[in-house]
Enzyme design. Structure first.
Site, PDB file in Angstrom:
ATOM      1  N   THR A 181     -15.523   5.825  -6.008  1.00 19.25           N
ATOM      2  CA  THR A 181     -15.909   4.801  -4.839  1.00 19.25           C
ATOM      3  C   THR A 181     -17.056   3.998  -5.093  1.00 19.25           C
ATOM      4  OG1 THR A 181     -14.658   6.200  -3.156  1.00 19.25           O
ATOM      5  CG2 THR A 181     -15.960   4.672  -2.415  1.00 19.25           C
ATOM      6  N   GLY A 220     -19.907  12.989  -3.845  1.00 17.96           N
ATOM      7  CA  GLY A 220     -20.835  14.380  -3.718  1.00 17.96           C
ATOM      8  C   GLY A 220     -21.467  14.763  -4.651  1.00 17.96           C
ATOM      9  N   GLU A 463     -10.668  10.247   0.296  1.00 15.27           N
ATOM     10  CA  GLU A 463      -9.274  10.486  -0.297  1.00 15.27           C
ATOM     11  C   GLU A 463      -8.077   9.853   0.405  1.00 15.27           C
ATOM     12  OE1 GLU A 463      -8.551  12.348  -3.194  1.00 15.27           O
ATOM     13  OE2 GLU A 463     -10.739  12.536  -2.907  1.00 15.27           O
TER      14      GLU A 463
END
Lengths: 613, 613
Positions: A181, A220, A463
Site C-alpha cells: 500500500t 506493519g 486486506e
C-alpha cells in the site's frame, strides 16, 4: 478470590442442558488440539512467572468477573486466565503507557516469545499463534514477519531464493515486512507508483518513489522493526512497464539498524487500535538492489533485461485468498470472546428489579439483554462454522488447483471476498453491542472489549476495503446471473440462481422448518442478485457505458454480495450442526441457536424478506 | 501549504447550488453568535501562539486535507484551523503520550483556559464552551465542575448555600465533581448504597460506603482533580430512610491535595476514550460533615433530625432533562464533524477508475461512497434540527412549569429519553461509517474521527443507558396508548395515536410528498406503539404480573420508543426546513436532504414500513 467461582456463574453453568465438552472439541478441531492449546501457555506461564511483565487483563475487574472456562460452549481464550495469574503476581498492564513504552514492552515480549518458540521447537503454525498471542496480547510487532513476509518468500520466491532467505527469516537474522500500500493508493493496485527500473549495465534494479503519494504507507513493522521488506513495485525493463513484481529490499543496517542510503522510513503515528504495531512509511530515492532480489517464481527478468511473464499468474492470488480465511475465522472468534465477557458480566451483574421489592436481578434476566447477547452468541457460532465450511470447500478445490484446474478459483475468490466483508462488519457491530451491553464497565479497557474492537475493526478496511470486496464478489455473482439468464451451466455455489423457488410451508407463527429457512435465504439472495443485474442492464439500456452502469448499480451489487454471504452462512451453520454427530441434547441446542441466528437475520432484513414473501 | 485550497475541494465548493452563509447562520443561532464563535478562538490563538502547547490535529494529514470552511454548510469546528496553525508552529499532539502525561497536558491547558475565561469575562455558557473546546480538544478534567457540579449547587442549594459555594466554584477556589453512580449501581437509583446518617448530637451527617459495590465509581474529575464532591447518598434520620439527597463533601485537603481522613479515592483506569478525564472511585469510611452541607432547596433536615420532604420533587429532574438536550444536540454536531472530514477526504482522495483508462477519480464519484456520506450528512442535519425543535418545545413548556404546571413534564421526559437513545446510537453508527469511508486514513488518530467516536460513544451509556432510556420513554408511550384505547385526551405529541391513518397517495416510484412521508413515519410509530401495548396486554392475559409482562414486551417497547423519536425527527426536519424562511435554492436543497433522510430511514426499516403498507 483464588480459584473460587462466582456463585451466579456457577448457577448459570449448572443450568446448561448439554455437555459443552463435545462442542468445545468440535470448535477447536479435536481433543488433542484443544489439549495442546490449553497446555502450552500454562506450561510457559509457570516457567516464566517471574521473568515476564505481562498483562492486558481482559475481564476480571475488581472481582466482578471470575475464572475462565467453557461457559456456553465458547472457550474464552486462555490468555485471560494468564492475565489473572499475572495480575495476582503484581504485573502491570500496558494500557496506561505511552505508545513508545507500549511498543518497547510489546517488542520485549515478542523477542522473548520468538526465542522460546525456537527452543521449544513448536512447528505447528496454529500452536505458534496461540503461544504468541498470550505473551503479546495486542498487536505483535512481528505480525507481518510471521505471515506475509515469510509467505511471500515461500510462494513467490524460486527454490534458490527460499533456500537463501527463509532460514534468515526463521532465525530472525533478518526481520521483515511486506510493503504494498502507498499513501495515495490502496485498493487500486494498478495505481501503485513505486517503480523498479532494470539497469542492464549493472544488472540491478533501481527502486524509486517519485512522489509523496507513492510513499509506501501502512505496512506493519515498517516503522521501527523491520530491516528488510518484500516490496511491490512496477517493474520497468527495456523501457516497458511489466506490472507489479515483488522485491527483497534491505531497509536498515543489520548492525546499527540505521536506514540504508536513499531510504527514508518511519512510523505513521498513533491509530484507533494496534497501538503496539509500528505501521510505517517508506520513501526510496533511487535505491539499487541486485537483479537476484526480484522474487522470480512466476515472472522473471533475465540478465539482458528480457521480461519472462508467468505461465499462470492466477496462483499469485492464492496467498491473498488464504489470508482472507484467517480474517474470516478470526472475526467469529473475536465476537465469541466479546460475547463471552458480556454474558458472564450479565450473569454476575445485578441491577434493577423486575418485580418491585423482589430484589435486584441478574441483568441476564432482562429480555432486552438476552436479545443483545443471544443473537451475538448465535452470530459468533455462525461465523466460526461458516468460515470452517468455506475453508473445507477451498481445501477440496486446492488439490484440483495444484493440478492446474483453476475453474473454482473465481467462485472461491468471490466467496472469501464477500465473507470477509460480511463477517468483519457483523463482528464490528456485534462487538460494540456486547461492549455496550456491559454498561459503563464495557467502556473500561479492563473489560477487554474496547481493544478487541479497535484492533479487529481494522479488518473492515485492511486486506481489501469491505465495499470494494463486496463489489469484487458481485462481479462474479453478476457474471453468474448473466450466465443463468442465458441458461448456461453455473458454478456449484450459484446454481440456486437457476433453481431457487420460494415454496415455504410454514410461517413465523408456526415452528419453522430449517430447510425452509435455507430456502428463504437462498431465494432472497437470488432475488437481490437478479435485481442488481437488472439495474446494471437498465443502466446500459439508458446508454451508460459498462463502467458507468456498474457504478449506477453498485449499491445493489454490494447488497447482493452480502445476501450471498448471509445465505452461505445460514446454510453452513444449519447443515454443519445437523451433520456433526453431536449427542441429542447438544444438537437440539445448536439447531435452536441456528434458528435464532436465521430468524434474527430475517427480522433485521425484514424488508427484503417481506418483499420476497 | 499556507492558506491555499486544494483544487479538488475548491472545485467541489464552486459547484454548490446555494449560498451556505444563510444556513450556517441558522445552525449557529444567528450571525452574531457565529461571528463570536469564529472571533473568540482566533483572538486567543494569536495572543497565545508561543505560550500553549496545543494540538490534536483532527484532519490535515500530510497535506491530504486542507483548510477549514463551510463546505456543505456544515462548519467544522474552528479547532481544526487552530490545530493546523499550531502544527505549523511545531507543537506536539498528546496522542502519543501516556495517560498520565496526557492528563497533565490537558490539565495545564484547562487551568490556563479557566484563567483566561475569567480575565476575558466571558459570561455566556456557550461561548465558554467554544472557547474551552479549542484548548482542551479531548475530555476536559473540569468538565463536571463546569456543568454538573455548579448546576447542582444552583438548582439544589438554598440561596445561602448558593451565595457561599458558587463563588468558590466560579473562581476555582474549589474544584468539584458530581458523584452518584456506584460500582454496583447505575441506572437503578433506589439501589444506591451509600448512606448519610444524621447524628443529632453533633448535628452532623455520617457518610459511609459500607460495601465494595457501594463505592462511588465513574464520576469524572474524581480520580485526581476534584477536592469537593456533590455526593448522592441515602439519607437516614431518626432511623428512617428518607431517600436520595445531595451533600457537599470535601474530599481532599485544599493545600496539600491529599485525601481527607476516612476517604479513599483514585482513578479507575484507562478507558475506550476520555483518556484525559480522570474518572474515579471513592470510598467513605464514616466521614462526618456538618448538617449545613446537605443541599436543602427541596428536602430539609432540621437540627433535631426532622425530615422535611419537598413540596414538589419533580423539579429535581429538570437539570437531568436539560443535560440530555446537551447530549442530543452534541450527537448531531459530532456526526457533522465526522462526515465533514469524510466528505472532504472523499473529494481529494483519488482511487480507482470508473472508466478504464480514464484516470483515477475522486472517491466521492462512487455511488457507494455517496450513499455512505450523503445519508450521514442528512442524519447530522436531522439530529441537530430535531434537537433544536425539542429544545423549543421544552422552553415553551418551561415557563408553564415554573408556574407550577407540570403536565408537560412526562411528555418532555419521554421525548428527551428516547431522543437521547436514538441520537447517540445513530451518531455512533454514523461516525463509524464516516471513519471507514476514509479507508485506512480514517483509522489514523490524525483523521480526528477515532477520538470523536471513542469520546462520544460513551453517551450511549452515560446519563441513562440507552435501552433503559427507551424503556422509560416507552412507559409514557404505553400509558398514552392505554388512554387512547379508552378514548381519553392525549398529550400533544402523542395525539397521533388516535388520529393516525395511512392514506398515502404516492409510492416510492413517484415523487414523494413530504407530508406523506411524515404520515408514514407517524403511522409506523403508532403501529409499533400499539403492538408493544398489545404484547404487554397479551402477557398480562397469560397471567404474568405487570412487571413480568413488561419484561416480556420489552423488546417491542424499545422499538416503540425509537420509532417515536424517528417520527419526531423526520417531522421536525421537514417542518423546520420548510418554515425557516431560506431562499429558494437553499430550501430546495434542504428539502431534498430531508427527503433523503426520511427515505433512507424507510429503506433501513423497510420491514416495518412494508408491514404497515
Amino acid at each position: 478470590m483464588g480459584k473460587s467461582v462466582n456463585p451466579d456463574l456457577a448457577k448459570a453453568r449448572s443450568q446448561a442442558t448439554f455437555d459443552p465438552a463435545n462442542l468445545t472439541n468440535y470448535l477447536y478441531g479435536g481433543p488433542e488440539k484443544l489439549r495442546r492449546k490449553r497446555y502450552l501457555p500454562a506450561f510457559v506461564f509457570k516457567e516464566l512467572c517471574t521473568e515476564m511483565s505481562l498483562t492486558d487483563l481482559c475481564l476480571i475487574f475488581l472481582g466482578l468477573l471470575t475464572h475462565v472456562s467453557d461457559y456456553l460452549g465458547l472457550t474464552l481464550s486462555i490468555e485471560n486466565m494468564a492475565a489473572k495469574e499475572y495480575k495476582e503476581e503484581g504485573f502491570k498492564s500496558t494500557d496506561d503507557m505511552s505508545r513508545e513504552e507500549a511498543y518497547e514492552e510489546s517488542m520485549r515480549r515478542a523477542v522473548y516469545t520468538n526465542k522460546r518458540v525456537l527452543q521449544l521447537n513448536l512447528q505447528d503454525q496454529e500452536e505458534q499463534y496461540y503461544f504468541r498471542e498470550i505473551f503479546v496480547p495486542g498487536a505483535n510487532p512481528f505480525a507481518l514477519h510471521y505471515v506475509m513476509f515469510k509467505d511471500a518468500i515461500n510462494t513467490q520466491g524460486t527454490e534458490d531464493q527460499i533456500q537463501k532467505w527463509l532460514p534468515l527469516a526463521e532465525t530472525y537474522a533478518v526481520t521483515g515486512t511486506y510493503a504494498q500500500t502507498e499513501l495515495g493508493h490502496g485498493t487500486f493496485l494498478r495505481g501503485l507508483e513505486t517503480t523498479a527500473e532494470y539497469d542492464v549495465q549493472r544488472e540491478e534494479f533501481i527502486l524509486n518513489t517519485p512522489t509523496i503519494t507513492s510513499s509506501k504507507f501502512w505496512p506493519g513493522a515498517l516503522g521501527k522493526t523491520a530491516n528488510v521488506a518484500i516490496l511491490n513495485a512496477k517493474l520497468i525493463t527495456k523501457g516497458r512497464n511489466c506490472g507489479m513484481q515483488s522485491f527483497w529490499v534491505p531497509l536498515r543496517h543489520l548492525e546499527t539498524h540505521q536506514p540504508l542510503p536513499g531510504i527514508t522510513v518511519g512510523d505513521i503515528g498513533p491509530k484507533f487500535g494496534y497501538h503496539t504495531s509500528d505501521n510505517g512509511f517508506l520513501q526510496l530515492n533511487r535505491v539499487r538492489i541486485p537483479r537476484e532480489n526480484m522474487l522470480m517464481r512466476y515472472s522473471k527478468v533475465l540478465q539482458d533485461g528480457t521480461f519472462v511473464p508467468p505461465e499462470n499468474d492466477r496462483l499469485v492470488y492464492v496467498p491473498m485468498t488464504q489470508f482472507r480465511f484467517v480474517v474470516i475465522g478470526r472475526s467469529g472468534w473475536t465476537l465469541a470472546k466479546a460475547v463471552t465477557v458480556a454474558t458472564r458480566y450479565s450473569a454476575v451483574r445485578r441491577q434493577s428489579e423486575i418485580t418491585p421489592g423482589g430484589g435486584e436481578v441478574q441483568i441476564l434476566d432482562f429480555q432486552t439483554q438476552q436479545h443483545k447477547l443471544f443473537t451475538q452468541i448465535a452470530s459468533a457460532y455462525a461465523m466460526i462454522i461458516a468460515a470452517k465450511a468455506a475453508k473445507d470447500l477451498y481445501d477440496s478445490a486446492f488439490s484440483k488447483m495444484e493440478k492446474g484446474n483453476l475453474e473454482d478459483l473465481p467462485m472461491l475468490h468471490a466467496l472469501t471476498s464477500s465473507m470477509k466483508a460480511f463477517n468483519t462488519w457483523e463482528m464490528a457491530t456485534g462487538v460494540e453491542q456486547c461492549r455496550m451491553a456491559c454498561g459503563g464497565h464495557g467502556y473500561l479497557l479492563a473489560s477487554g472489549i474496547p481493544q478487541m474492537y479497535t484492533d479487529m475493526v481494522s479488518a473492515c478496511t485492511y486486506e481489501g476495503e469491505n465495499t470494494v470486496m463486496c463489489l469484487q464478489a458481485a462481479r462474479f455473482l453478476n457474471k453468474c446471473q448473466e450466465a443463468a439468464n442465458k441458461g448456461e451451466r453455473l458454478p456449484q455455489l450459484t446454481r440456486f440462481l437457476q433453481t431457487s423457488r420460494l415454496n415455504i410451508s410454514s410461517s413465523l407463527d408456526q415452528d419453522v422448518d430449517l430447510n425452509d429457512i435455507i430456502a428463504a435465504y437462498e431465494f432472497r439472495a437470488a432475488t437481490v442478485i437478479s435485481e442488481a443485474n437488472a439495474r446494471l442492464n437498465a443502466g446500459l439500456a439508458m446508454g451508460k457505458s459498462q463502467s458507468e452502469a456498474w457504478n449506477y448499480a453498485s449499491q445493489l451489487l454490494v447488497k447482493a454480495a452480502l445476501a450471498f454471504s448471509h445465505w452461505f452462512t445460514v446454510r453452513a451453520l444449519i447443515e454443519n450442526m445437523r451433520g456433526a454427530g453431536f449427542d441429542n441434547s447438544t444438537e437440539t441446542l445448536l439447531l435452536q441457536l441456528a434458528k435464532l441466528y436465521a430468524l434474527d437475520g430475517m427480522l433485521r432484513y425484514s424488508g427484503d424478506f417481506r418483499k420476497v414473501g
